[in-house]
Design an enzyme around this catalytic site. Sequence first.
Site, PDB file in Angstrom:
ATOM      1  N   GLU A 100       0.821  -1.211   0.000  1.00 41.35           N
ATOM      2  CA  GLU A 100       0.000   0.000   0.000  1.00 41.35           C
ATOM      3  C   GLU A 100       0.853   1.257   0.000  1.00 41.35           C
ATOM      4  O   GLU A 100       1.939   1.267   0.573  1.00 41.35           O
ATOM      5  CB  GLU A 100      -0.850   0.052   1.270  1.00 41.35           C
ATOM      6  N   CYS A 119       3.172   8.354   1.605  1.00 42.38           N
ATOM      7  CA  CYS A 119       3.476   7.331   2.618  1.00 42.38           C
ATOM      8  C   CYS A 119       3.692   6.005   1.885  1.00 42.38           C
ATOM      9  O   CYS A 119       2.826   5.575   1.129  1.00 42.38           O
ATOM     10  CB  CYS A 119       2.289   7.249   3.570  1.00 42.38           C
ATOM     11  N   CYS A 126       4.614  -7.585   7.494  1.00 43.95           N
ATOM     12  CA  CYS A 126       5.587  -7.193   8.520  1.00 43.95           C
ATOM     13  C   CYS A 126       5.663  -8.309   9.558  1.00 43.95           C
ATOM     14  O   CYS A 126       4.637  -8.881   9.927  1.00 43.95           O
ATOM     15  CB  CYS A 126       5.156  -5.897   9.192  1.00 43.95           C
ATOM     16  N   CYS A 130       2.706  -6.203  15.671  1.00 43.91           N
ATOM     17  CA  CYS A 130       2.040  -5.345  16.661  1.00 43.91           C
ATOM     18  C   CYS A 130       0.533  -5.645  16.627  1.00 43.91           C
ATOM     19  O   CYS A 130      -0.067  -5.641  15.542  1.00 43.91           O
ATOM     20  CB  CYS A 130       2.285  -3.876  16.341  1.00 43.91           C
ATOM     21  N   CYS A 133      -2.074  -3.314  14.714  1.00 41.62           N
ATOM     22  CA  CYS A 133      -1.746  -2.923  13.341  1.00 41.62           C
ATOM     23  C   CYS A 133      -2.221  -3.982  12.360  1.00 41.62           C
ATOM     24  O   CYS A 133      -1.921  -5.168  12.516  1.00 41.62           O
ATOM     25  CB  CYS A 133      -0.237  -2.732  13.224  1.00 41.62           C
ATOM     26  N   GLY A 180       5.231  -2.630   6.689  1.00 39.81           N
ATOM     27  CA  GLY A 180       6.586  -3.146   6.870  1.00 39.81           C
ATOM     28  C   GLY A 180       7.444  -2.353   7.832  1.00 39.81           C
ATOM     29  O   GLY A 180       7.153  -1.208   8.156  1.00 39.81           O
ATOM     30  N   GLU A 181       8.506  -3.018   8.301  1.00 44.48           N
ATOM     31  CA  GLU A 181       9.480  -2.397   9.191  1.00 44.48           C
ATOM     32  C   GLU A 181      10.715  -2.049   8.345  1.00 44.48           C
ATOM     33  O   GLU A 181      11.496  -2.944   7.984  1.00 44.48           O
ATOM     34  CB  GLU A 181       9.828  -3.371  10.337  1.00 44.48           C
ATOM     35  N   SER A 212      10.349   5.543   9.676  1.00 48.13           N
ATOM     36  CA  SER A 212       9.692   5.238  10.948  1.00 48.13           C
ATOM     37  C   SER A 212      10.026   3.799  11.329  1.00 48.13           C
ATOM     38  O   SER A 212       9.880   2.890  10.526  1.00 48.13           O
ATOM     39  CB  SER A 212       8.172   5.400  10.780  1.00 48.13           C
ATOM     40  N   SER A 235       8.479   4.458  16.737  1.00 47.15           N
ATOM     41  CA  SER A 235       7.127   4.101  17.202  1.00 47.15           C
ATOM     42  C   SER A 235       7.244   3.566  18.623  1.00 47.15           C
ATOM     43  O   SER A 235       7.549   2.402  18.834  1.00 47.15           O
ATOM     44  CB  SER A 235       6.521   3.040  16.279  1.00 47.15           C
ATOM     45  N   LEU A 236       6.986   4.433  19.586  1.00 47.83           N
ATOM     46  CA  LEU A 236       7.203   4.077  20.991  1.00 47.83           C
ATOM     47  C   LEU A 236       5.966   3.358  21.558  1.00 47.83           C
ATOM     48  O   LEU A 236       6.046   2.222  21.999  1.00 47.83           O
ATOM     49  CB  LEU A 236       7.521   5.358  21.767  1.00 47.83           C
ATOM     50  N   HIS A 237       4.837   4.030  21.591  1.00 48.88           N
ATOM     51  CA  HIS A 237       3.526   3.471  21.959  1.00 48.88           C
ATOM     52  C   HIS A 237       3.391   3.014  23.411  1.00 48.88           C
ATOM     53  O   HIS A 237       2.289   2.665  23.846  1.00 48.88           O
ATOM     54  CB  HIS A 237       3.102   2.329  21.027  1.00 48.88           C
ATOM     55  N   ASN A 311      -6.497   4.051  15.038  1.00 54.48           N
ATOM     56  CA  ASN A 311      -7.485   3.817  14.001  1.00 54.48           C
ATOM     57  C   ASN A 311      -7.837   2.334  14.121  1.00 54.48           C
ATOM     58  O   ASN A 311      -7.033   1.494  13.743  1.00 54.48           O
ATOM     59  CB  ASN A 311      -6.823   4.135  12.644  1.00 54.48           C
ATOM     60  N   CYS A 354      -1.867   1.890   8.090  1.00 57.98           N
ATOM     61  CA  CYS A 354      -1.109   0.649   7.984  1.00 57.98           C
ATOM     62  C   CYS A 354      -1.874  -0.633   7.633  1.00 57.98           C
ATOM     63  O   CYS A 354      -2.434  -1.290   8.504  1.00 57.98           O
ATOM     64  CB  CYS A 354      -0.463   0.461   9.351  1.00 57.98           C
TER      65      CYS A 354
HETATM   66  N1  SAH Z   1       6.919  -0.480  10.948  1.00 54.76           N
HETATM   67  C1  SAH Z   1       7.224   0.892  11.102  1.00 54.76           C
HETATM   68  C2  SAH Z   1       6.648   1.780  10.018  1.00 54.76           C
HETATM   69  C3  SAH Z   1       5.299   1.435   9.479  1.00 54.76           C
HETATM   70  S1  SAH Z   1       3.951   1.623  10.625  1.00 54.76           S
HETATM   71  C4  SAH Z   1       6.759   1.376  12.462  1.00 54.76           C
HETATM   72  O1  SAH Z   1       6.044   0.642  13.145  1.00 54.76           O
HETATM   73  O2  SAH Z   1       7.156   2.474  12.838  1.00 54.76           O
HETATM   74  C5  SAH Z   1       3.776   3.397  10.677  1.00 54.76           C
HETATM   75  C6  SAH Z   1       3.062   3.916  11.899  1.00 54.76           C
HETATM   76  O3  SAH Z   1       1.675   3.582  11.874  1.00 54.76           O
HETATM   77  C7  SAH Z   1       3.634   3.364  13.185  1.00 54.76           C
HETATM   78  O4  SAH Z   1       3.870   4.392  14.119  1.00 54.76           O
HETATM   79  C8  SAH Z   1       2.515   2.448  13.625  1.00 54.76           C
HETATM   80  O5  SAH Z   1       2.555   2.206  14.996  1.00 54.76           O
HETATM   81  C9  SAH Z   1       1.284   3.192  13.160  1.00 54.76           C
HETATM   82  N2  SAH Z   1       0.063   2.375  13.158  1.00 54.76           N
HETATM   83  C10 SAH Z   1      -0.061   1.075  12.848  1.00 54.76           C
HETATM   84  N3  SAH Z   1      -1.352   0.672  12.996  1.00 54.76           N
HETATM   85  C11 SAH Z   1      -2.062   1.738  13.398  1.00 54.76           C
HETATM   86  C12 SAH Z   1      -3.441   1.965  13.716  1.00 54.76           C
HETATM   87  N4  SAH Z   1      -4.335   0.979  13.643  1.00 54.76           N
HETATM   88  N5  SAH Z   1      -3.821   3.206  14.113  1.00 54.76           N
HETATM   89  C13 SAH Z   1      -2.903   4.212  14.184  1.00 54.76           C
HETATM   90  N6  SAH Z   1      -1.592   4.069  13.881  1.00 54.76           N
HETATM   91  C14 SAH Z   1      -1.171   2.853  13.498  1.00 54.76           C
HETATM   92 FE1  SF4 Z   2       5.083  -3.740  11.583  1.00 50.63          FE
HETATM   93 FE2  SF4 Z   2       4.986  -1.093  12.102  1.00 50.63          FE
HETATM   94 FE3  SF4 Z   2       2.715  -2.560  11.873  1.00 50.63          FE
HETATM   95 FE4  SF4 Z   2       4.295  -2.917  13.996  1.00 50.63          FE
HETATM   96  S1  SF4 Z   2       3.186  -1.028  13.452  1.00 50.63           S
HETATM   97  S2  SF4 Z   2       3.371  -4.555  12.756  1.00 50.63           S
HETATM   98  S3  SF4 Z   2       6.313  -2.633  13.093  1.00 50.63           S
HETATM   99  S4  SF4 Z   2       4.187  -2.153  10.267  1.00 50.63           S
END
Ligand code: SAH
Ligand code: SF4
Length: 379
Positions: A100, A119, A126, A130, A133, A180-181, A212, A235-237, A311, A354
């Site tokens: 995407e 983006c 990936c 997470c 995601c 992806g990472e 990211s 991406s700390l979270h 989201n 994502c």
């Molecule tokens: N894998 C990398 C980059 C792709 S994800 C990473 O995790 O940083 C890009 C961003 O989208 C990350 O900060 C991720 O945590 C966020 N993301 C993933 N799923 C999401 C969701 N459902 N709602 C909001 N942000 C989300």
């Molecule tokens: Fe992969 Fe980033 Fe999604 Fe985590 S948030 S599963 S690292 S794409």
Amino acid sequence: MTDLSLAGLAPAISEIDTASLAAWLAARGEPAYRTGQVLEGVHRPEASSFADLAELPLELRDGLGAAFRFSTIADSHVIGADAGMTAKAVHELSDGQRIESVLMRYAARGAMSERTTICISSQAGCAVNCPFCATGQAGFGRQLTAGEIVDQVLHWHRPPWNSLGDGRAGHYNIVFMGMGEPLNNADRVFEAVRLLNDPQRLGIGARHITISTSGVVPGMDRMIEELPQINLAISLHAATDALRDELVPINRKWPVREVVAAGRRFAARTRRRVSLEYVMIDGVNDGDDQAEGLVSIAAGWRSHLNLIPLNPTPGSRWSGTPAAGIERFVRRLRAGGVSATVRDTRGREIDAACGQLHAQLSGRSLREAKAAALAGSPS
Ligand code: SAH
Ligand code: SF4
């Protein structure tokens, strides 16, 4: 650049290195200036095939078409939102893998000129997994090649989509926030960044490119050495290992302390701000304990905390923190000396987060999805 899974396919024009292209042209008896002409031509916003490079002799255009793929993307399904200011694509690659990318336009505001943010994905799927995601839930497909990464940008730069942007690549912001990472595919991502950066190609300034990461510490250290001009977002979270182990499972390998230390090394060496991304999940990571942890992590160095309401993905047990809760959290952070803002959530109606559109399409061909979209039913 070659990739085992794509062996046998002609190289993409977007990823052929300049020396190899020059050698290929020289072997055909072409003058040296053709290399620059070809590179300039294929990156022009109007070009949709080698046939459009009218300045080249017809025979050379045919030769290029036989030797190189104009794009690694076989087909794309695009949907728009926000009155055309946001558009999202699912791209099908030569081997059927789907990825995407998203285009977001921002109107000019005050002294700021119009901007276009693209983006892009770095992997099909990936492996980090997470739980919030959609990409993570779908699992890992394969690494993308440098050309497949660059071609997502070229997709939005070329007809008919360049009409959405201003057509000048110099004004793009590129964020590796799709599927992806990126630092689990660092060699190819770094190569793609160099290609995007190349003044003979799109010439996108390094400071307009952001990687990211979920916290791949060795990859962040490589960025300091190899791409110090690129922006880093982490991406700390979660502020504690107990919670982050659940939300960002790669934390079991590189815990919060090591990830933050790598961010601080990046900021110290590059003298630039590092973004800390924080998806706000109702009742999960929006409590006072996490706010306090964040203050000790993020205050006192060049960091900026980006709060993003979750989201929700289909079937998820979680929802985003309501606005009042986010405001309370931001106030606590700011009182502790943290620089923090809430990010606008673009493209919610098209599930621009994502991997979400991809997840909806699973099991359907792109042709079916496009037909359904034309008929007016939700895709
Ligand atoms: N894998 C990398 C980059 C792709 S994800 C990473 O995790 O940083 C890009 C961003 O989208 C990350 O900060 C991720 O945590 C966020 N993301 C993933 N799923 C999401 C969701 N459902 N709602 C909001 N942000 C989300
Ligand atoms: Fe992969 Fe980033 Fe999604 Fe985590 S948030 S599963 S690292 S794409």
